[in-house]
Write a protein that holds these residues in place. Sequence first.
Motif, PDB file in Angstrom:
ATOM      1  N   PRO A 246       0.969  -1.050   0.221  1.00 52.49           N
ATOM      2  CA  PRO A 246       0.130  -0.370   0.015  1.00 52.49           C
ATOM      3  C   PRO A 246       0.693   0.972   0.086  1.00 52.49           C
ATOM      4  O   PRO A 246       0.266   2.518  -0.889  1.00 52.49           O
ATOM      5  CB  PRO A 246      -0.660  -0.194   1.504  1.00 52.49           C
ATOM      6  CG  PRO A 246      -0.748  -1.465   1.719  1.00 52.49           C
ATOM      7  CD  PRO A 246       0.501  -2.452   0.884  1.00 52.49           C
ATOM      8  N   LEU A 247       1.793   1.572   0.797  1.00 53.97           N
ATOM      9  CA  LEU A 247       2.548   2.620   0.710  1.00 53.97           C
ATOM     10  C   LEU A 247       4.179   2.531   0.953  1.00 53.97           C
ATOM     11  O   LEU A 247       4.597   1.166   1.262  1.00 53.97           O
ATOM     12  CB  LEU A 247       2.656   3.355   2.280  1.00 53.97           C
ATOM     13  CG  LEU A 247       3.235   4.355   2.383  1.00 53.97           C
ATOM     14  CD1 LEU A 247       2.856   6.060   1.394  1.00 53.97           C
ATOM     15  CD2 LEU A 247       3.478   4.780   4.315  1.00 53.97           C
ATOM     16  N   ARG A 289       1.112  13.619  14.554  1.00 56.78           N
ATOM     17  CA  ARG A 289      -0.171  13.215  14.073  1.00 56.78           C
ATOM     18  C   ARG A 289      -0.081  12.805  13.737  1.00 56.78           C
ATOM     19  O   ARG A 289      -0.206  11.549  12.773  1.00 56.78           O
ATOM     20  CB  ARG A 289      -0.995  14.953  14.089  1.00 56.78           C
ATOM     21  CG  ARG A 289      -2.238  14.068  13.567  1.00 56.78           C
ATOM     22  CD  ARG A 289      -2.941  15.714  13.011  1.00 56.78           C
ATOM     23  NE  ARG A 289      -4.047  16.060  12.327  1.00 56.78           N
ATOM     24  CZ  ARG A 289      -4.484  15.833  11.480  1.00 56.78           C
ATOM     25  NH1 ARG A 289      -3.343  16.912  10.384  1.00 56.78           N
ATOM     26  NH2 ARG A 289      -5.387  16.046  10.677  1.00 56.78           N
ATOM     27  N   TRP A 290       1.127  12.551  12.437  1.00 49.48           N
ATOM     28  CA  TRP A 290       1.011  11.470  11.158  1.00 49.48           C
ATOM     29  C   TRP A 290       1.862  10.417  11.400  1.00 49.48           C
ATOM     30  O   TRP A 290       1.473   9.102  10.184  1.00 49.48           O
ATOM     31  CB  TRP A 290       1.621  12.730   9.722  1.00 49.48           C
ATOM     32  CG  TRP A 290       0.381  13.150   9.128  1.00 49.48           C
ATOM     33  CD1 TRP A 290       0.396  14.904   9.706  1.00 49.48           C
ATOM     34  CD2 TRP A 290      -0.722  12.576   7.898  1.00 49.48           C
ATOM     35  NE1 TRP A 290      -1.246  15.107   8.440  1.00 49.48           N
ATOM     36  CE2 TRP A 290      -0.769  13.616   7.101  1.00 49.48           C
ATOM     37  CE3 TRP A 290      -0.125  11.448   7.948  1.00 49.48           C
ATOM     38  CZ2 TRP A 290      -1.769  13.255   6.295  1.00 49.48           C
ATOM     39  CZ3 TRP A 290      -1.283  10.923   6.664  1.00 49.48           C
ATOM     40  CH2 TRP A 290      -2.655  12.303   6.268  1.00 49.48           C
ATOM     41  N   LEU A 291       2.835  10.900  12.323  1.00 47.50           N
ATOM     42  CA  LEU A 291       3.568   9.024  12.547  1.00 47.50           C
ATOM     43  C   LEU A 291       2.449   8.396  13.819  1.00 47.50           C
ATOM     44  O   LEU A 291       2.236   7.347  13.328  1.00 47.50           O
ATOM     45  CB  LEU A 291       4.567   9.687  13.703  1.00 47.50           C
ATOM     46  CG  LEU A 291       6.449  10.290  12.583  1.00 47.50           C
ATOM     47  CD1 LEU A 291       6.827  10.598  13.893  1.00 47.50           C
ATOM     48  CD2 LEU A 291       6.390   9.285  11.944  1.00 47.50           C
ATOM     49  N   LYS A 292       1.613   8.846  14.054  1.00 49.68           N
ATOM     50  CA  LYS A 292      -0.011   7.913  14.971  1.00 49.68           C
ATOM     51  C   LYS A 292      -0.256   7.205  13.540  1.00 49.68           C
ATOM     52  O   LYS A 292      -0.737   6.562  14.377  1.00 49.68           O
ATOM     53  CB  LYS A 292      -0.078   9.255  15.339  1.00 49.68           C
ATOM     54  CG  LYS A 292       0.249   9.412  16.352  1.00 49.68           C
ATOM     55  CD  LYS A 292       0.379   9.884  17.578  1.00 49.68           C
ATOM     56  CE  LYS A 292       0.470  10.215  19.090  1.00 49.68           C
ATOM     57  NZ  LYS A 292      -0.185  11.027  20.393  1.00 49.68           N
ATOM     58  N   THR A 293      -0.773   8.197  12.196  1.00 49.97           N
ATOM     59  CA  THR A 293      -1.452   8.113  11.216  1.00 49.97           C
ATOM     60  C   THR A 293      -0.795   6.435  10.952  1.00 49.97           C
ATOM     61  O   THR A 293      -1.455   5.378  10.226  1.00 49.97           O
ATOM     62  CB  THR A 293      -1.789   8.674  10.368  1.00 49.97           C
ATOM     63  OG1 THR A 293      -2.103  10.098  10.665  1.00 49.97           O
ATOM     64  CG2 THR A 293      -2.630   8.901   8.898  1.00 49.97           C
ATOM     65  N   LEU A 294       0.900   6.391  11.008  1.00 50.54           N
ATOM     66  CA  LEU A 294       1.264   5.638   9.791  1.00 50.54           C
ATOM     67  C   LEU A 294       1.632   5.090  10.933  1.00 50.54           C
ATOM     68  O   LEU A 294       1.404   3.448  10.799  1.00 50.54           O
ATOM     69  CB  LEU A 294       2.828   5.580   9.528  1.00 50.54           C
ATOM     70  CG  LEU A 294       2.833   7.018   7.857  1.00 50.54           C
ATOM     71  CD1 LEU A 294       3.869   7.916   8.311  1.00 50.54           C
ATOM     72  CD2 LEU A 294       2.220   6.920   7.596  1.00 50.54           C
ATOM     73  N   ILE A 307       8.505  -2.612   3.583  1.00 50.26           N
ATOM     74  CA  ILE A 307       9.443  -1.063   3.723  1.00 50.26           C
ATOM     75  C   ILE A 307      10.358  -0.963   4.831  1.00 50.26           C
ATOM     76  O   ILE A 307      11.059   0.099   4.608  1.00 50.26           O
ATOM     77  CB  ILE A 307       8.620  -0.411   3.340  1.00 50.26           C
ATOM     78  CG1 ILE A 307       7.101  -0.617   4.971  1.00 50.26           C
ATOM     79  CG2 ILE A 307       7.702   0.031   2.426  1.00 50.26           C
ATOM     80  CD1 ILE A 307       6.592   0.448   5.126  1.00 50.26           C
ATOM     81  N   PHE A 308      10.343  -1.992   5.719  1.00 49.15           N
ATOM     82  CA  PHE A 308      11.322  -2.037   6.743  1.00 49.15           C
ATOM     83  C   PHE A 308      12.268  -2.597   6.121  1.00 49.15           C
ATOM     84  O   PHE A 308      13.458  -1.614   7.118  1.00 49.15           O
ATOM     85  CB  PHE A 308      10.446  -2.621   7.848  1.00 49.15           C
ATOM     86  CG  PHE A 308      10.001  -1.481   8.452  1.00 49.15           C
ATOM     87  CD1 PHE A 308       9.596  -0.675   9.613  1.00 49.15           C
ATOM     88  CD2 PHE A 308       8.143  -2.670   8.472  1.00 49.15           C
ATOM     89  CE1 PHE A 308       8.299  -0.136   9.918  1.00 49.15           C
ATOM     90  CE2 PHE A 308       6.923  -1.864   8.571  1.00 49.15           C
ATOM     91  CZ  PHE A 308       7.074  -0.277   9.450  1.00 49.15           C
ATOM     92  N   GLY A 322       4.965  -2.221 -10.628  1.00 57.36           N
ATOM     93  CA  GLY A 322       3.817  -1.629 -10.300  1.00 57.36           C
ATOM     94  C   GLY A 322       2.792  -2.055  -8.824  1.00 57.36           C
ATOM     95  O   GLY A 322       2.230  -1.833  -8.909  1.00 57.36           O
ATOM     96  N   ARG A 323       3.889  -2.812  -7.811  1.00 54.33           N
ATOM     97  CA  ARG A 323       3.664  -3.425  -7.035  1.00 54.33           C
ATOM     98  C   ARG A 323       3.012  -2.082  -5.912  1.00 54.33           C
ATOM     99  O   ARG A 323       2.438  -2.442  -4.826  1.00 54.33           O
ATOM    100  CB  ARG A 323       4.603  -4.593  -6.235  1.00 54.33           C
ATOM    101  CG  ARG A 323       4.079  -5.781  -7.077  1.00 54.33           C
ATOM    102  CD  ARG A 323       5.336  -6.897  -6.050  1.00 54.33           C
ATOM    103  NE  ARG A 323       5.046  -6.652  -4.910  1.00 54.33           N
ATOM    104  CZ  ARG A 323       5.678  -7.432  -4.229  1.00 54.33           C
ATOM    105  NH1 ARG A 323       6.738  -7.874  -4.716  1.00 54.33           N
ATOM    106  NH2 ARG A 323       5.161  -7.961  -3.020  1.00 54.33           N
ATOM    107  N   TYR A 324       3.980  -1.088  -5.455  1.00 44.52           N
ATOM    108  CA  TYR A 324       3.701   0.298  -4.918  1.00 44.52           C
ATOM    109  C   TYR A 324       1.858   0.593  -5.314  1.00 44.52           C
ATOM    110  O   TYR A 324       1.875   0.983  -6.415  1.00 44.52           O
ATOM    111  CB  TYR A 324       4.054   0.950  -4.200  1.00 44.52           C
ATOM    112  CG  TYR A 324       5.854   0.835  -4.071  1.00 44.52           C
ATOM    113  CD1 TYR A 324       5.909   0.029  -2.876  1.00 44.52           C
ATOM    114  CD2 TYR A 324       6.360  -0.005  -4.717  1.00 44.52           C
ATOM    115  CE1 TYR A 324       6.888  -0.107  -2.134  1.00 44.52           C
ATOM    116  CE2 TYR A 324       7.654  -0.054  -4.180  1.00 44.52           C
ATOM    117  CZ  TYR A 324       7.892  -0.407  -3.064  1.00 44.52           C
ATOM    118  OH  TYR A 324       8.670  -0.955  -2.497  1.00 44.52           O
TER     119      TYR A 324
END
Length: 559
Positions: A246-247, A289-294, A307-308, A322-324
């Motif tokens: 997804p990301l 706020r956005w780190l919490k969203t992730l 991704i890690f 095209g996997r992302y």
Amino acid sequence: MGMKSNSKKMMMLLLAAIMVFSLAACSGGNNNTKNESANNTPENTPSSTETVTPPSADEPGWKSDTAPITFDWYLNFAWFPNKWGVDPTSQYVTKKTGVDINFIVPAGNENEKLNTLIASGKLPDFITLGWWEDGVKKMIEGDLVLPLNKLAEEYDPYFFKVSDSDKLNWYTQEDGNVYGYPNSSSSPKDYEQFGDTYVSNQTFVVRKDIYEAIGSPDMRTPEGFLNALKAAKEKFPQIDGQPMIPLGLHEFTATGNDSLEQYIQNFLAIPREKDGKLYNRETDPEYVRWLKTLRQANQDGLLAKDIFIDKRAQMEEKIVQGRYFAMLYQRTDFGAQLGTLYQKDPDKIYIAVDGPANTNLDAPTLNGPGISGWTVTLISKDVKDKARAIKFLSYLNSEEGQRDLFLGEKGVSYDTIDGVDQFLPEVFDLMNTDRAAFDKQYGSSFTFWMMQNTNITQQWAPKAVEPYKQLEDWTIGKTVSNSEFDLIDPLANSDEGIILGKIKDLRGKTLPKLLMASSEAEFDKIFNDYIKKQEELGLDKVMAFQQTKYEENKKKLGM
């Protein structure tokens, strides 16, 4: 052929290296006169004009000697794939100036190779490295490189005519000398002239067909962002039989993650300073706020394990597949892959859309080109011919040299078509479909980017074509100059530098933990510990050092 993003600072520079895939940096604008008049300031003229037939400040010095000479040129970029003399452009430059180049490129870890060279005390004739590298200071402090201003005064005052006085001033050291000259550099003055055409490398992209299939949602808010990732994963769990990701983010390194630091902070328009004091952007509530969203995205199964652990090479493979669905990523880093996708199916490409934003939904403040540029080039004290070296550097800096390395030889890679000097259609086509083949077959469009000056070459730069144009256009008007924040970090082996090194290592370990936290309460605990540990390590000492440098920079830039 993109660039490794292995340093937090790297982005600023890479922004400037917008020509890597030869997509026009900007359109229009004519920069002929600027370098001719503005930079011949009195303090730049040579002092002793009484000597026997002095070299002229008006005539290109290189013309006085075109006998064959070969310079060794060290590039501190392991990924650089090209050799001088294979292609018609470099052959043309050699035929004209007599200068041949033997590139020396590290096979593995750049810093190890550079440190070995520095320790040996003997350097190749020319050295090109990122301006943020510790090696720049080490070479200057170790007296391993020559002052360009002194070389120019003695052998080629024309250097001052074709170099930008603002950039010379920016790189002037405490001893009054300039040892390196930048490529891809844009001063605050350049912003006044070209700012509305500057592009950034920082983008949030989505796969066009998937994004449209889920209704082209607004992804600027945490809710919209999470819902879009979820919808994409539900509708397209697999891409050609493999799990959809997804990301996508820049790789996690020992010192952090570009996407989760400057990129997202710039998308959220978090200030770098408040009331003249440097601001610790990591502590900003919008950022948290956005780190919490992730973190929530991870809990919801929307961050793939890949991704890690993936490095850039693995990402490139997955981008080609095209996997992302979405990526917070540097657009020039996947230019080659984007070209391949576009050839296969113009609908299954990545397009830039408005990404994470702050609570007010302000426009992002993306890194535009800075005065430090991307790389700096220095001349070694062991250089085999001082006069020829500075004269060749002047040639590369001049409009003529820029033209030769950008357009190449007339009739070979470019011609005057409809009254305009431009790349031949088949040349431009190859440039956009197979850059590696283009480099070997033509070698123009800054295959050799060591001294590229996009403010000069934009007058010949072709208009960007799809699929690159859409990504580039999206960044126009969202870029800002961050020059005053360049060159503020302490040297790695200084007291403050050692503290900063420890803080970066801590950041590298903490970012994945924050995203993998099992609850918001656990996130808060990890985050508060992290901020406290930074303070205990001596963050205030680093900030004080950076504050002093930042204030000096503002003076230098006349801000």
